[in-house]
Design an enzyme around this catalytic site. Structure first.
Site, PDB file in Angstrom:
ATOM      1  CG  ASP A  96      -1.867   1.170   1.196  1.00 37.38           C
ATOM      2  OD1 ASP A  96      -1.450   2.300   0.858  1.00 37.38           O
ATOM      3  OD2 ASP A  96      -3.052   0.965   1.489  1.00 37.38           O
ATOM      4  CG  HIS A  97       1.522   4.220  -3.210  1.00 40.38           C
ATOM      5  ND1 HIS A  97       0.256   3.912  -3.600  1.00 40.38           N
ATOM      6  CD2 HIS A  97       1.654   5.552  -3.410  1.00 40.38           C
ATOM      7  CE1 HIS A  97      -0.362   5.003  -4.030  1.00 40.38           C
ATOM      8  NE2 HIS A  97       0.471   6.032  -3.926  1.00 40.38           N
TER       9      HIS A  97
ATOM     10  CG  HIS B 277      -4.195   4.414  -0.901  1.00 45.00           C
ATOM     11  ND1 HIS B 277      -3.230   3.437  -0.829  1.00 45.00           N
ATOM     12  CD2 HIS B 277      -4.435   4.602  -2.225  1.00 45.00           C
ATOM     13  CE1 HIS B 277      -2.910   3.055  -2.058  1.00 45.00           C
ATOM     14  NE2 HIS B 277      -3.631   3.742  -2.926  1.00 45.00           N
TER      15      HIS B 277
HETATM   16  C1  BG6 Z   1      -3.432   4.581  -6.485  1.00 45.55           C
HETATM   17  C2  BG6 Z   1      -4.777   4.638  -7.148  1.00 45.55           C
HETATM   18  O1  BG6 Z   1      -3.391   3.509  -5.576  1.00 45.55           O
HETATM   19  O2  BG6 Z   1      -3.182   5.801  -5.804  1.00 45.55           O
HETATM   20  C3  BG6 Z   1      -4.846   5.815  -8.099  1.00 45.55           C
HETATM   21  O3  BG6 Z   1      -5.016   3.436  -7.858  1.00 45.55           O
HETATM   22  C4  BG6 Z   1      -4.451   7.090  -7.409  1.00 45.55           C
HETATM   23  O4  BG6 Z   1      -6.138   5.940  -8.653  1.00 45.55           O
HETATM   24  C5  BG6 Z   1      -3.141   6.932  -6.648  1.00 45.55           C
HETATM   25  O5  BG6 Z   1      -4.313   8.100  -8.388  1.00 45.55           O
HETATM   26  C6  BG6 Z   1      -2.854   8.146  -5.796  1.00 45.55           C
HETATM   27  O6  BG6 Z   1      -1.563   8.049  -5.253  1.00 45.55           O
HETATM   28  P1  BG6 Z   1      -0.721   9.337  -4.847  1.00 45.55           P
HETATM   29  O7  BG6 Z   1       0.535   8.802  -4.243  1.00 45.55           O
HETATM   30  O8  BG6 Z   1      -0.511  10.134  -6.089  1.00 45.55           O
HETATM   31  O9  BG6 Z   1      -1.586  10.091  -3.853  1.00 45.55           O
END
Ligand code: BG6
Length: 492
Positions: free
Chosen positions: A181-182, A244
């Site tokens: 989960d980045h 997230h």
């Molecule tokens: C991803 C989603 O996990 O997270 C995308 O699939 C989204 O739809 C993205 O744009 C958002 O990540 P960040 O790091 O740009 O907030």
């Protein structure tokens, strides 16, 4: 910390994720001296490519996406020569023998004791199949450690997630599975824990006696981009909330862990999900959760089309591109404190932040313009800026007992660049640190929370509201705060 020699096998080795995130992350780690000198990367993809062509792709990726520039060509070649490429159809057993030989050759040539990191940067429909083949074709048979890094989405509901998990568990143990989960790799998300548990100032007040409400926002300006085939079936609830948003909520709400180890931390996070109130009826869902879809509008000064006219989106789609909600964590600490969440595409600005609003003092002794004191706020900004801001009230200089809000700000990424989420997560995976990866218990409980909401919506397509692109979302989302006497802070 200890460095391990390793071979990293990237499925989807020349794909979008590899180019935008993985190569730059590897390069930064390499340049920062965080990788053992003995490592190799084997990219796997369908197209035929020579190693040299593959290295060229890696170079282009680093040139355009890395936070560190290539300093000199000598240094670059010693990095690049570790990259190899194997072409195969990852869904069929044929070809895995060739891959195994390539990995073993890297290990022999570089004296790597069989530590293997398998990274699945491929379509989710292949996750289960590839992890089975890794086992059946003996790539998991190794003297060293073996780990599987797996991207989202992990299933599309509880049932499909459980099936996928069962299949993966045939080849890998739970503690060998690194579910990404980045958001958990983001500096300021990791910082929530530290801010809370290393400061009496905050921890003493971190409960329903002093906190009025919590607000979690992840807004984006981009639309569906070229992902309609995935996104129109997923929607914001599955795409952002299930993972997230709930992860950030867990970080805010968890009890202090007994120790700073992955098991202890993840146990506490799981308890939060267990305490999350589940909605019992469709009415409760619609009273507490708002979903919306973007209409045409202006974002960053540009006219943009409505969701339904985006490339690949079916004309009458009722998919949501926005979710807001009022959640409750029904335990001693949080009883009665609303956790407001919102996330959406095509909103006014790109911003991820957590706002903690503290309760007002019992009596206002002071006068100001509206005869009310501003709330004490702790704002944790996750992106694009990283920082903290604490808002409180103070005397207006020279004023006649007049009170004004002031803020103390801290900027986390002003003095120097902080590592990208993928950089820290990749580093953790190589070191065997599971803290910031999602345990199966978290994934399954998150789906169990989200599924009934999804089902209620499926029964009632009318529940979809609309918002103009470039706005802060549908008015209905403000209403769920107003009902409690609250309003969204910041980002206005
Ligand atoms: C991803 C989603 O996990 O997270 C995308 O699939 C989204 O739809 C993205 O744009 C958002 O990540 P960040 O790091 O740009 O907030």
């Amino acid at each position: 910390s200890e460095k391990h020699p390793f071979v990293m096998v990237i499925f989807g080795g020349a794909g979008d994720l590899a180019r935008r995130k993985l190569f730059p992350a590897l390069y930064s780690l390499y340049r920062s001296g965080l990788l053992d000198r003995r490592f190799a990367v084997v990219g796997v993809g369908r197209s035929e490519r020579e190693d040299e062509q593959y290295r060229q792709i890696v170079r282009e990726s680093v040139d355009s996406h890395s936070r560190m520039d290539v300093e000199n060509e000598e240094d670059w070649s010693s990095f690049a020569e570790r990259f190899h490429y194997v072409s195969l159809d990852v869904g069929t057993a044929q070809g895995y023998g060739k891959l195994r030989e390539r990995v073993e050759r890297c290990e022999r040539e570089r004296g790597i004791p069989g530590n293997r990191l398998f990274y699945l940067a491929i379509g989710p429909e292949l996750f289960g199949r590839v992890s089975s083949l890794l086992n059946e074709e003996h790539l998991t048979r190794t003297e060293g450690w073996k780990r599987l890094v797996i991207e989202k989405p992990f299933g599309h509901d509880y049932e499909s997630a459980r099936e996928l998990n069962d299949q993966i568990r045939q080849s890998f143990q739970e503690e060998e599975i690194y579910r990404i989960d980045h958001y958990l790799g983001k500096e300021m998300v990791q910082n929530i824990e530290v801010i809370r548990f290393a400061n009496t100032l905050f921890e003493a007040l971190w409960n329903n006696r002093y906190i009025s409400n919590v607000q979690i926002t992840a807004s984006e300006t981009v639309g569906v981009e070229d992902r309609a085939s995935y996104y129109d079936r997923a929607g914001a609830l599955r795409d952002m909330v299930q993972n997230h948003i709930l992860q950030m909520l867990m970080m805010v709400a968890m009890e202090p862990p007994s120790r700073l180890n992955p098991e202890a931390i993840r146990d506490e996070k799981v308890k939060v999900l267990r305490s999350l109130r589940r909605w019992k009826s469709d009415d409760e869902v619609s009273q507490n959760i708002v979903r919306g879809q973007y209409l045409a509008g202006r974002v960053d000064g540009e006219e943009v089309p409505p969701y339904r006219e985006e490339e690949g989106v079916p004309a009458g789609s009722v998919n949501e591109t926005y979710v807001a909600g009022r959640l409750f964590v029904d335990n001693f600490r949080w009883s009665g404190v609303p956790f407001y969440i919102r996330t959406g595409k095509r909103m006014r600005q790109k911003s991820t932040e957590v706002v903690i609003q503290f309760k007002d003092v019992p009596q206002n002794l002071y006068f100001n313009k509206n005869n009310d004191l501003g709330p004490n706020l702790l704002v944790i900004t996750v992106s694009p800026e990283e920082g903290l801001s604490l808002q409180f009230n103070a005397k207006k200089p020279g004023g006649d007992n007049e009170v004004i809000p002031i803020a103390m700000d801290f900027c986390n990424n002003c003095a120097e660049d902080t590592p990208e989420a993928y950089e820290s997560l990749l580093h953790d995976a190589l070191e065997g640190d599971l803290t910031f990866f999602t345990h199966w218990d978290e994934v399954s409980l998150a789906w169990k929370f989200v599924d009934p909401i999804r089902e209620a919506w499926d029964r009632d397509p009318e529940s979809l509201t609309f918002y103009e692109s470039g706005s802060w979302g549908p008015a209905e989302a403000d209403q769920i705060l107003k009902e409690e006497g609250h309003r969204w802070h910041r980002a206005y």
